[in-house]
Design a protein around this motif. Structure first.
Motif, mmCIF file in Angstrom:
data_model
loop_
_atom_site.group_PDB
_atom_site.id
_atom_site.type_symbol
_atom_site.label_atom_id
_atom_site.label_comp_id
_atom_site.label_asym_id
_atom_site.label_seq_id
_atom_site.Cartn_x
_atom_site.Cartn_y
_atom_site.Cartn_z
ATOM 1 N N MET A 197 0.840 -1.195 0.000
ATOM 2 C CA MET A 197 0.000 0.000 0.000
ATOM 3 C C MET A 197 0.873 1.242 0.000
ATOM 4 S SD MET A 197 -2.972 1.119 2.720
ATOM 5 C CE MET A 197 -1.936 1.926 3.933
ATOM 6 N N LYS A 198 0.503 2.233 -0.778
ATOM 7 C CA LYS A 198 1.277 3.465 -0.843
ATOM 8 C C LYS A 198 1.163 4.250 0.464
ATOM 9 C CE LYS A 198 1.264 4.459 -5.803
ATOM 10 N NZ LYS A 198 0.947 5.480 -6.833
ATOM 11 N N SER A 199 2.239 4.949 0.790
ATOM 12 C CA SER A 199 2.209 5.835 1.944
ATOM 13 C C SER A 199 1.384 7.076 1.616
ATOM 14 C CB SER A 199 3.627 6.268 2.323
ATOM 15 O OG SER A 199 4.167 7.107 1.302
ATOM 16 N N PHE A 200 0.965 7.790 2.671
ATOM 17 C CA PHE A 200 0.226 9.021 2.429
ATOM 18 C C PHE A 200 1.097 10.040 1.702
ATOM 19 C CE2 PHE A 200 -0.677 13.388 3.777
ATOM 20 C CZ PHE A 200 -1.892 13.550 3.147
ATOM 21 N N ASP A 201 2.375 10.092 2.053
ATOM 22 C CA ASP A 201 3.268 11.057 1.407
ATOM 23 C C ASP A 201 3.309 10.853 -0.106
ATOM 24 O OD1 ASP A 201 3.900 12.356 3.739
ATOM 25 O OD2 ASP A 201 5.775 11.271 4.066
ATOM 26 N N ALA A 202 3.328 9.586 -0.542
ATOM 27 C CA ALA A 202 3.361 9.303 -1.978
ATOM 28 C C ALA A 202 2.069 9.753 -2.652
ATOM 29 C CB ALA A 202 3.586 7.810 -2.214
ATOM 30 N N ILE A 203 0.953 9.564 -1.971
ATOM 31 C CA ILE A 203 -0.340 9.981 -2.522
ATOM 32 C C ILE A 203 -0.415 11.504 -2.580
ATOM 33 C CG2 ILE A 203 -2.827 10.009 -2.069
ATOM 34 C CD1 ILE A 203 -2.381 7.194 -0.772
ATOM 35 N N LYS A 204 0.035 12.148 -1.523
ATOM 36 C CA LYS A 204 0.012 13.622 -1.507
ATOM 37 C C LYS A 204 0.919 14.183 -2.589
ATOM 38 C CE LYS A 204 0.533 17.667 1.458
ATOM 39 N NZ LYS A 204 0.892 18.175 2.807
ATOM 40 N N ASP A 205 2.088 13.563 -2.790
ATOM 41 C CA ASP A 205 2.996 14.026 -3.842
ATOM 42 C C ASP A 205 2.321 13.957 -5.212
ATOM 43 O OD1 ASP A 205 5.006 14.594 -2.066
ATOM 44 O OD2 ASP A 205 6.132 12.745 -2.417
ATOM 45 N N ALA A 206 1.547 12.888 -5.442
ATOM 46 C CA ALA A 206 0.831 12.757 -6.716
ATOM 47 C C ALA A 206 -0.218 13.849 -6.860
ATOM 48 C CB ALA A 206 0.182 11.376 -6.809
ATOM 49 N N ALA A 207 -0.895 14.176 -5.762
ATOM 50 C CA ALA A 207 -1.905 15.246 -5.792
ATOM 51 C C ALA A 207 -1.242 16.598 -6.037
ATOM 52 C CB ALA A 207 -2.689 15.257 -4.483
ATOM 53 N N ILE A 208 -0.093 16.827 -5.413
ATOM 54 C CA ILE A 208 0.640 18.081 -5.616
ATOM 55 C C ILE A 208 1.054 18.226 -7.077
ATOM 56 C CG2 ILE A 208 2.821 19.260 -5.102
ATOM 57 C CD1 ILE A 208 2.545 18.176 -2.224
ATOM 58 N N ALA A 209 1.563 17.126 -7.647
ATOM 59 C CA ALA A 209 1.996 17.163 -9.046
ATOM 60 C C ALA A 209 0.824 17.452 -9.972
ATOM 61 C CB ALA A 209 2.653 15.835 -9.419
ATOM 62 N N ASP A 247 -9.182 0.627 7.150
ATOM 63 C CA ASP A 247 -7.852 0.417 7.736
ATOM 64 C C ASP A 247 -6.823 1.334 7.082
ATOM 65 O OD1 ASP A 247 -8.877 -1.509 9.420
ATOM 66 O OD2 ASP A 247 -8.170 -3.218 8.239
ATOM 67 N N ALA A 248 -6.931 1.502 5.758
ATOM 68 C CA ALA A 248 -5.988 2.374 5.042
ATOM 69 C C ALA A 248 -6.147 3.817 5.492
ATOM 70 C CB ALA A 248 -6.205 2.249 3.537
ATOM 71 N N PHE A 249 -7.381 4.291 5.568
ATOM 72 C CA PHE A 249 -7.597 5.672 6.014
ATOM 73 C C PHE A 249 -7.127 5.864 7.448
ATOM 74 C CE2 PHE A 249 -10.231 6.412 2.277
ATOM 75 C CZ PHE A 249 -10.033 7.764 2.052
ATOM 76 N N ASN A 250 -7.343 4.872 8.294
ATOM 77 C CA ASN A 250 -6.871 4.984 9.681
ATOM 78 C C ASN A 250 -5.342 5.104 9.715
ATOM 79 O OD1 ASN A 250 -9.523 4.710 10.501
ATOM 80 N ND2 ASN A 250 -9.319 2.584 11.165
ATOM 81 N N GLN A 251 -4.673 4.313 8.871
ATOM 82 C CA GLN A 251 -3.209 4.381 8.830
ATOM 83 C C GLN A 251 -2.735 5.736 8.311
ATOM 84 O OE1 GLN A 251 -1.082 0.934 7.304
ATOM 85 N NE2 GLN A 251 0.492 2.241 6.375
ATOM 86 N N TRP A 252 -3.350 6.220 7.220
ATOM 87 C CA TRP A 252 -2.947 7.516 6.664
ATOM 88 C C TRP A 252 -3.243 8.651 7.634
ATOM 89 C CZ3 TRP A 252 -5.808 5.790 1.671
ATOM 90 C CH2 TRP A 252 -4.957 4.990 0.899
ATOM 91 N N HIS A 253 -4.335 8.532 8.365
ATOM 92 C CA HIS A 253 -4.665 9.535 9.379
ATOM 93 C C HIS A 253 -3.575 9.568 10.447
ATOM 94 C CE1 HIS A 253 -7.037 11.949 12.164
ATOM 95 N NE2 HIS A 253 -6.913 11.005 13.077
ATOM 96 N N GLY A 254 -3.122 8.387 10.854
ATOM 97 C CA GLY A 254 -2.056 8.319 11.843
ATOM 98 C C GLY A 254 -0.736 8.865 11.315
ATOM 99 N N GLU A 255 -0.452 8.618 10.030
ATOM 100 C CA GLU A 255 0.794 9.081 9.428
ATOM 101 C C GLU A 255 0.824 10.609 9.282
ATOM 102 O OE1 GLU A 255 1.371 7.329 5.610
ATOM 103 O OE2 GLU A 255 1.404 5.265 6.360
ATOM 104 N N SER A 256 -0.317 11.159 8.894
ATOM 105 C CA SER A 256 -0.339 12.557 8.463
ATOM 106 C C SER A 256 -0.947 13.533 9.453
ATOM 107 C CB SER A 256 -1.141 12.666 7.151
ATOM 108 O OG SER A 256 -2.513 12.363 7.392
ATOM 109 N N GLY A 257 -1.837 13.041 10.317
ATOM 110 C CA GLY A 257 -2.590 13.937 11.185
ATOM 111 C C GLY A 257 -3.696 14.683 10.463
#
Length: 223
Positions: free
Chosen positions: A1-13, A197-207
């Protein structure tokens, strides 16, 4: 599963930079204390989203004062006892959209909210206190016990009420597939568990809130 940072980077791009992404997120709904709402406001929001489903949203918005008047300010106890005469009056009322099955959903959802009030003190308390880490559990209750609240209709109702929540829109589901969370639709219980579960993990990673996480996912993939 991709990290939140990788997903955010794609959104930024895709948006053309961090500032552009933040500008696009600026109108994200802010979570509020739903427990302070009257249950009439819960029923009102449920009704609005049910009637907007598959319909022009602006038409419903423009008629909303008529809906509020027709359904007695969405008092749950009053609407739970909608009679045949009430239904006939609604079907003749040009101030609202005269869709019989959706009108009956107001009665059924009023009964649902009255039942929640008996169990939790108020329906607003039940919905407001339900943890964002188990949104799929709340969706399941709304689908099973409510009327026409399954799928994104109920999800949008929660979002507009002020619940911090993700929405399984077409773009979000596409992003979840791209991130390796699910393979295909997000309709089964198993798939929705993986999504939560994925959203819970990303929430924990990113706040980040679940609402903003959902919108960032949607912006990370082509429209």
């Amino acid at each position: 599963m991709k990290s939140f940072d990788a997903i955010k980077d794609a959104a930024i791009a895709r948006k053309g930079g961090e500032d552009a992404l933040q500008a696009a997120l600026a109108d994200s709904p802010v979570a509020r204390d739903i427990t302070t709402l009257g249950d009439d406001r819960i029923l009102s929001e449920f009704c609005k989203r049910v009637f907007q489903a598959g319909f022009n949203w602006s038409v419903i918005e423009n008629k909303w004062d008529g809906f509020e008047a027709a359904f007695h300010g969405f008092d749950p106890a009053r609407n739970a006892f909608m009679s045949d005469e009430d239904l006939d009056a609604h079907l003749r009322n040009t101030a609202i959209v005269r869709h019989g099955k959706k009108i009956l959903s107001v009665r059924d959802n009023a009964i649902f909210l009255c039942d929640l009030a008996k169990e939790y003190g108020s329906a607003a308390k039940c919905i407001g206190d339900w943890p964002a880490s188990d949104l799929i559990g709340l969706w399941a209750v709304m689908k099973r016990r409510g009327s026409r609240l399954g799928g994104v209709t109920g999800q949008y109702a929660l979002r507009f009420l002020g619940k911090d929540c993700f929405i399984l829109s077409r773009s979000v589901v596409a992003a979840l597939n791209h991130a390796g969370v699910i393979d295909g639709a997000a309709t089964s219980k198993g798939a929705q568990r993986k999504v939560q579960d994925a959203f819970n993990q990303w929430h924990g990673e990113s706040g980040e809130s679940y609402t903003r996480l959902s919108r960032i996912l949607a912006m990370s993939v082509p429209d």
